[in-house]
Design an enzyme around this catalytic site. Structure first.
Site, short mmCIF file in Angstrom:
data_model
loop_
_atom_site.label_atom_id
_atom_site.label_comp_id
_atom_site.label_asym_id
_atom_site.label_seq_id
_atom_site.Cartn_x
_atom_site.Cartn_y
_atom_site.Cartn_z
CG HIS A 136 -1.80 1.04 1.11
ND1 HIS A 136 -1.85 1.99 1.78
CD2 HIS A 136 -3.22 0.95 0.69
CE1 HIS A 136 -2.72 2.75 1.92
NE2 HIS A 136 -3.68 2.42 1.66
CG ASP A 213 -0.08 -2.21 6.52
OD1 ASP A 213 -0.34 -2.24 6.97
OD2 ASP A 213 0.68 -1.72 4.58
CE LYS A 239 -7.52 -0.39 5.88
NZ LYS A 239 -8.20 0.11 5.05
CB CYS A 377 -3.81 3.12 -1.44
SG CYS A 377 -4.73 4.48 -1.25
N1 C6P Z 1 -6.73 0.53 3.13
C1 C6P Z 1 -8.22 0.29 1.24
O1 C6P Z 1 -9.01 -0.27 1.05
P1 C6P Z 1 -4.26 4.10 7.02
O2 C6P Z 1 -5.50 4.78 5.68
O3 C6P Z 1 -3.14 4.16 7.24
O4 C6P Z 1 -5.46 3.94 8.19
O5 C6P Z 1 -4.18 2.46 6.24
C2 C6P Z 1 -3.37 2.42 5.72
C3 C6P Z 1 -2.80 0.49 4.70
C4 C6P Z 1 -2.65 0.52 5.16
N2 C6P Z 1 -1.91 -0.48 4.67
C5 C6P Z 1 -3.22 -1.50 4.31
C6 C6P Z 1 -2.51 -2.76 3.98
C7 C6P Z 1 -4.02 -1.07 3.70
O6 C6P Z 1 -4.86 -1.44 2.81
C8 C6P Z 1 -3.99 0.32 4.32
C9 C6P Z 1 -5.67 1.14 4.22
C10 C6P Z 1 -7.83 0.95 2.25
O7 C6P Z 1 -7.60 -1.07 1.08
C11 C6P Z 1 -7.69 2.50 1.81
S1 C6P Z 1 -6.60 2.79 1.00
#
Ligand code: C6P
Length: 421
Positions: A136, A213, A239, A377
């Site tokens: 990501h 991650d 999540k 992303c």
């Molecule tokens: N993926 C998706 O629709 P944040 O935004 O910091 O809470 O999470 C970022 C993030 C980091 N690593 C992984 C593997 C992720 O899946 C995500 C967030 C969402 O896939 C929103 S872009």
């Protein structure tokens, strides 16, 4: 060594009361465009159970104040609740100590913390950081910023076309200048479960620390940071059926003790004078300013909720949904599932030959089915595989086989609309 993937536990579900679970989520009873909502975007953000909403509201109504600051009763109670949430997360991750649990805004901020503090202080020009091709942006861009600042080198571990992490190629990338490995535990696009035990073992053989991650991992199975022996583990609350605005960085105490703070301000100090500031103890050294207090309490409630259902049951239910969705979608002419690594998590990315992923998602939405479409992303992965993006159905503990049918029916509708190219 062949390309490998780890596996979630999976066996048929029979005692999983999904109707009762759905009743815990108020939003699931709403309609979208006049149809019952089918929410298949849990990978982007999960819906929240009543237990989380009530805990946060109740706390705000009767116990809320700032933490670590006041001598009054409410501040003491709020501090207890906030630090209690930290202990809850320590237990959830099986971390050795609460000092190793740092609250952040989200995974993105947790990774930026490590990039700025750990890597910013201990890496220099020519040092190498290994990431993977399916990261990501949150686990790419902070390292690129560091590359621009320090001259560190990014090495990209490839992903096989079926979505499997290529362990051999990864091992080949580890060299005398490797200073950090930072990879996802589960891919948000492909659902691939990275064989993190091996990733860590190979890195540790060379005394290289590993950041995982865990954004898409902690929602599907228990994670034990002590058993993994991982150096840094990040996840995000929203999540995991918890609130947005809160995330977690687990880090080994030995690293945290050496690392300088990365943000300055209130709470992260023990004393300040114009001449000299002394940092606070762990974990507060890394928590500058008023933290996400209500959100921490909400995240602890979300963990209580998920663990009460049990990860074994959730994993079995989601594996069943994944198998059924794969079967139904494979029936659709012109549909290609992107990412078929064995043992993958319940995330199904796909393309349709007759329609752009954005059109697919828009038409599905009119049918009440919420999926995500685009690059998720993970733009470098899309570029590498020459994809315009994908549509993605991501499943959670509240989804049903009936909802998979609604998805498949709506996709047939898309094909009819676009002339079944
Ligand atoms: N993926 C998706 O629709 P944040 O935004 O910091 O809470 O999470 C970022 C993030 C980091 N690593 C992984 C593997 C992720 O899946 C995500 C967030 C969402 O896939 C929103 S872009």
């Amino acid at each position: 060594m062949a390309a490998e993937t780890a596996t979630w536990p999976a066996s048929p579900v029979n005692d999983y009361d999904v109707a009762r679970i759905r009743a815990d989520f108020p939003i699931l009873s709403r309609e979208v465009h006049g149809r019952p909502l089918v929410y298949l975007d849990t990978g982007a953000s999960a819906q929240k159970p009543r237990a989380v909403l009530d805990r946060m509201t109740g706390f705000a109504e009767t116990d809320y104040a700032n933490v670590h600051r006041g001598l009054h009763l409410l501040s003491g109670q709020a501090t207890d609740a906030y630090e209690g949430a930290r202990e809850r997360i320590r237990a959830f991750l099986n971390a050795g100590a609460v000092e190793e649990v740092i609250f952040a805004r989200n995974t993105t901020e947790a990774i930026n913390l490590v990039a700025n503090s750990y890597a910013g202080a201990f890496l220099s020009a020519g040092d190498e950081i290994v990431i993977s091709a399916m990261e990501h942006h949150a686990n790419i861009v902070p390292w690129q910023m560091l590359r621009d600042r320090l001259g560190v080198v990014l090495k990209i571990a490839p992903v096989q076309r079926d979505g499997r992490f290529d362990l051999d190629a990864y091992a080949d990338l580890l060299g005398p200048r490797t200073r950090l490995v930072a990879v996802t535990h589960v891919s948000n696009v492909l659902g691939t479960v990275v064989p993190v035990d091996e990733v860590i073992r190979l890195a540790h053989e060379r005394a290289v620390p590993v950041l995982l991650d865990g954004s898409q991992a902690v929602v599907h199975q228990p994670v034990d940071v002590t058993a993994l022996d991982v150096d840094f583990y990040c996840f995000t609350g929203h999540k995991l059926y918890g609130p947005s605005g809160i995330g977690v960085l687990y880090a080994k105490r030995a690293h945290l003790e050496r690392m300088p703070p990365w943000q300055g301000g209130g709470d992260m100090i023990r004393s300040v004078s114009f001449e000299k500031t002394v940092w606070n103890d762990l974990p507060w050294k890394f928590e500058a300013g008023t933290p996400p207090i209500i959100e921490a309490v909400g995240l602890a409630a979300a963990i209580d909720y998920v663990e009460a259902i049990g990860f074994d049951a959730i994993a079995r239910h989601e594996a069943d949904l994944l198998a059924y969705a794969t079967e139904r979608l494979d029936d659709l002419p012109g549909l290609e599932i992107v990412g078929r690594a064995p043992g993958k998590a319940a995330i199904v990315s796909f393309t349709l030959d007759c329609a752009h992923p954005h059109d697919v998602a828009t038409i599905l939405d009119r049918k009440g089915v919420a999926v995500r479409a685009g690059h998720h992303c993970a733009q470098p992965l899309m570029d590498l595989w020459d994809l315009p993006g994908t549509a993605r159905a991501s499943f959670g503990l509240y989804n049903t086989r009936g909802e998979v049918d609604r998805l498949a029916d709506a996709l047939h509708h898309v094909r009819r609309l676009f002339g079944e190219a």
